[in-house]
Every structure is written in structure tokens, then in C-alpha cells.
Motif scaffolding. Structure first.
Motif, PDB file in Angstrom:
ATOM      1  N   LYS A  68       0.836  -1.185   0.022  1.00  0.00           N
ATOM      2  CA  LYS A  68      -0.015  -0.034   0.069  1.00  0.00           C
ATOM      3  C   LYS A  68       0.933   1.221  -0.020  1.00  0.00           C
ATOM      4  O   LYS A  68       0.471   2.262  -0.685  1.00  0.00           O
ATOM      5  N   ARG A  69       1.964   1.193   0.865  1.00  0.00           N
ATOM      6  CA  ARG A  69       2.830   2.402   0.826  1.00  0.00           C
ATOM      7  C   ARG A  69       3.592   2.617  -0.535  1.00  0.00           C
ATOM      8  O   ARG A  69       3.745   3.784  -1.187  1.00  0.00           O
ATOM      9  N   ARG A  70       3.810   1.428  -1.206  1.00  0.00           N
ATOM     10  CA  ARG A  70       4.604   1.395  -2.424  1.00  0.00           C
ATOM     11  C   ARG A  70       3.792   2.053  -3.362  1.00  0.00           C
ATOM     12  O   ARG A  70       3.923   2.895  -4.427  1.00  0.00           O
ATOM     13  N   LEU A  71       2.439   1.751  -3.415  1.00  0.00           N
ATOM     14  CA  LEU A  71       1.394   1.898  -4.278  1.00  0.00           C
ATOM     15  C   LEU A  71       1.098   3.538  -4.305  1.00  0.00           C
ATOM     16  O   LEU A  71       1.050   4.250  -5.231  1.00  0.00           O
ATOM     17  N   ARG A  72       1.226   4.170  -3.087  1.00  0.00           N
ATOM     18  CA  ARG A  72       1.085   5.631  -3.105  1.00  0.00           C
ATOM     19  C   ARG A  72       2.136   6.601  -3.583  1.00  0.00           C
ATOM     20  O   ARG A  72       1.914   7.389  -4.151  1.00  0.00           O
ATOM     21  N   GLN A  73       3.422   5.673  -3.334  1.00  0.00           N
ATOM     22  CA  GLN A  73       4.541   6.340  -3.776  1.00  0.00           C
ATOM     23  C   GLN A  73       4.547   6.437  -5.489  1.00  0.00           C
ATOM     24  O   GLN A  73       4.844   7.389  -6.113  1.00  0.00           O
ATOM     25  N   ILE A  74       4.023   5.231  -5.925  1.00  0.00           N
ATOM     26  CA  ILE A  74       3.829   5.064  -7.607  1.00  0.00           C
ATOM     27  C   ILE A  74       2.860   6.071  -8.085  1.00  0.00           C
ATOM     28  O   ILE A  74       3.149   6.742  -8.840  1.00  0.00           O
ATOM     29  N   ASP A  75       1.590   6.047  -7.402  1.00  0.00           N
ATOM     30  CA  ASP A  75       0.657   7.024  -7.969  1.00  0.00           C
ATOM     31  C   ASP A  75       1.253   8.687  -7.835  1.00  0.00           C
ATOM     32  O   ASP A  75       0.842   9.597  -8.657  1.00  0.00           O
ATOM     33  N   GLY A  76       1.895   8.726  -6.600  1.00  0.00           N
ATOM     34  CA  GLY A  76       2.451  10.379  -6.485  1.00  0.00           C
ATOM     35  C   GLY A  76       3.381  10.433  -7.671  1.00  0.00           C
ATOM     36  O   GLY A  76       3.580  11.584  -8.246  1.00  0.00           O
TER      37      GLY A  76
END
Length: 200
Positions: A68-76
Motif C-alpha cells: 500500500k505504501r509503495r502504491l502511494r509512492q507510485i501514484d504520486g
């Protein structure tokens, strides 16, 4: 010495311009990175998160929390790249030039200069997304980039940089292809390991 280059550049000059000047190869790099994130990295992380979500308590599930944390980074990062691409104003260093644009340094110029101690250096003026100090690619809004703007061979300028004031003499201004390091899929990216995680 040209007085126009003795003033200290304003700290907020980049924001005042509001333009994302970039070379064609620099824009391609941004597009390739966004494409990789959208078509490979993000789907792989989504698959890991979906798999991890099915393994019970999410509050103590390291794969789920990391995913979930990596997904937020990718989306950012995707949002950032999209904005930079949409704001891009492409300037081709190899495009034909006339008049002063042939002999003076503007965005995309490669400038050969010497400092007061006789040390020579060649830099290419590129966009903020293309800075690569190992290749001597400097931003057009950096102190050096702004100091070199509109100079021609024989001009003397005063550079006001964080490390102090320096006098430079421009030896040559030319326009040529500026090779930008292409985007490469990072080692250890989620897209390379997601199938193993999902299948285990």
C-alpha cells in the motif's frame, strides 16, 4: 565585463517562468518512465496487495502494508510525471537557428568556458528533469545556467553561486544533440518479483 550578468539571480526565478523547458530526449525519458509505472510496476504492486490482503489481518501483514505504501509512492510519481509532461515545452538543440540564436547561449546550448584559474569546463543547458552532473548537464534555472544565458564567445560573466563568486569567460557556444540517459527499468522493481509473491 557585461553588467547584465553581475546581478544576483532571484531565488524565485524558476517559479516565475512556470515553463518546463525540456529537450526531445528528456521528454521521451519522462514518458518511458510513466509508461513503465502505469503498465508494469503499478499492476505488479496491485497484484501483490491483492494477494497480501487475502492473508488475514492486514494490520500485521508486512506485504500488505509495504504494498500500500509503495502504491502511494507510485501514484504520486505518476501524477508528478503527468504534470511535467503536460507542462513540457520542447526545445530541440539541433533545430536550425538564425541570428543571435546561433551564437548566444539559450536553452539547449552547450557552452565551453574557463574560470579565473584557467580551469576549462563544457556544460549543456537542459531542463530541470534532465540534470545529470556526471554528463555536465545543468539546469537552465541553476545559478550557472542563468549566468550563462544569452552569453556569446568572449563574454565575461560573474557567477554568484552558493560556494561564492567566480569570474568566467565564455570560449564557445554551440548547439548539438544532448544525449540524455534513457529510462531503464530499475533492478529489483516490483514488476520483476510480483509473480513469485502472488504464486507462493
Amino acid at each position: 565585463m557585461r553588467k547584465g550578468f553581475t546581478r544576483r539571480p532571484q531565488a524565485d526565478a524558476p517559479a516565475a517562468h512556470g515553463k518546463n523547458y525540456i529537450t526531445p530526449s528528456g521528454l521521451e525519458r519522462l514518458k518511458h518512465e510513466r509508461h513503465f509505472l502505469l503498465t508494469k510496476e503499478r499492476p505488479a504492486v496491485v497484484a501483490v496487495v491483492a494477494w497480501a490482503a487475502g492473508n488475514g489481518d492486514r494490520s500485521e501483514n508486512a506485504d500488505y502494508q509495504y504494498g500500500k505504501r509503495r502504491l502511494r509512492q507510485i501514484d504520486g510519481r505518476i501524477r508528478f510525471l503527468t504534470k511535467r509532461i503536460e507542462a513540457a515545452e520542447v526545445v530541440d538543440p539541433e533545430a536550425p537557428r538564425t541570428g543571435l540564436r546561433m551564437s548566444k547561449a539559450f536553452f539547449g546550448a552547450t557552452v565551453h568556458y574557463v574560470n579565473a584559474t584557467g580551469e576549462e569546463r563544457v556544460v549543456s543547458i537542459v531542463g530541470t528533469d534532465e540534470v545529470d552532473l556526471e554528463r555536465n548537464h545543468i539546469s537552465w534555472v541553476s545559478p550557472l545556467g542563468r549566468a550563462l544565458m544569452k552569453t556569446a564567445a568572449g563574454d565575461e560573466i560573474v557567477l554568484h553561486a552558493p560556494r561564492g563568486t567566480e569570474q568566467l569567460t565564455v570560449l564557445e557556444v554551440r548547439y548539438e544533440r544532448i544525449p540524455v540517459e534513457p529510462f531503464r527499468e530499475p533492478l529489483g522493481s516490483e514488476s520483476g518479483v510480483s509473480i513469485k509473491r502472488v504464486d507462493r
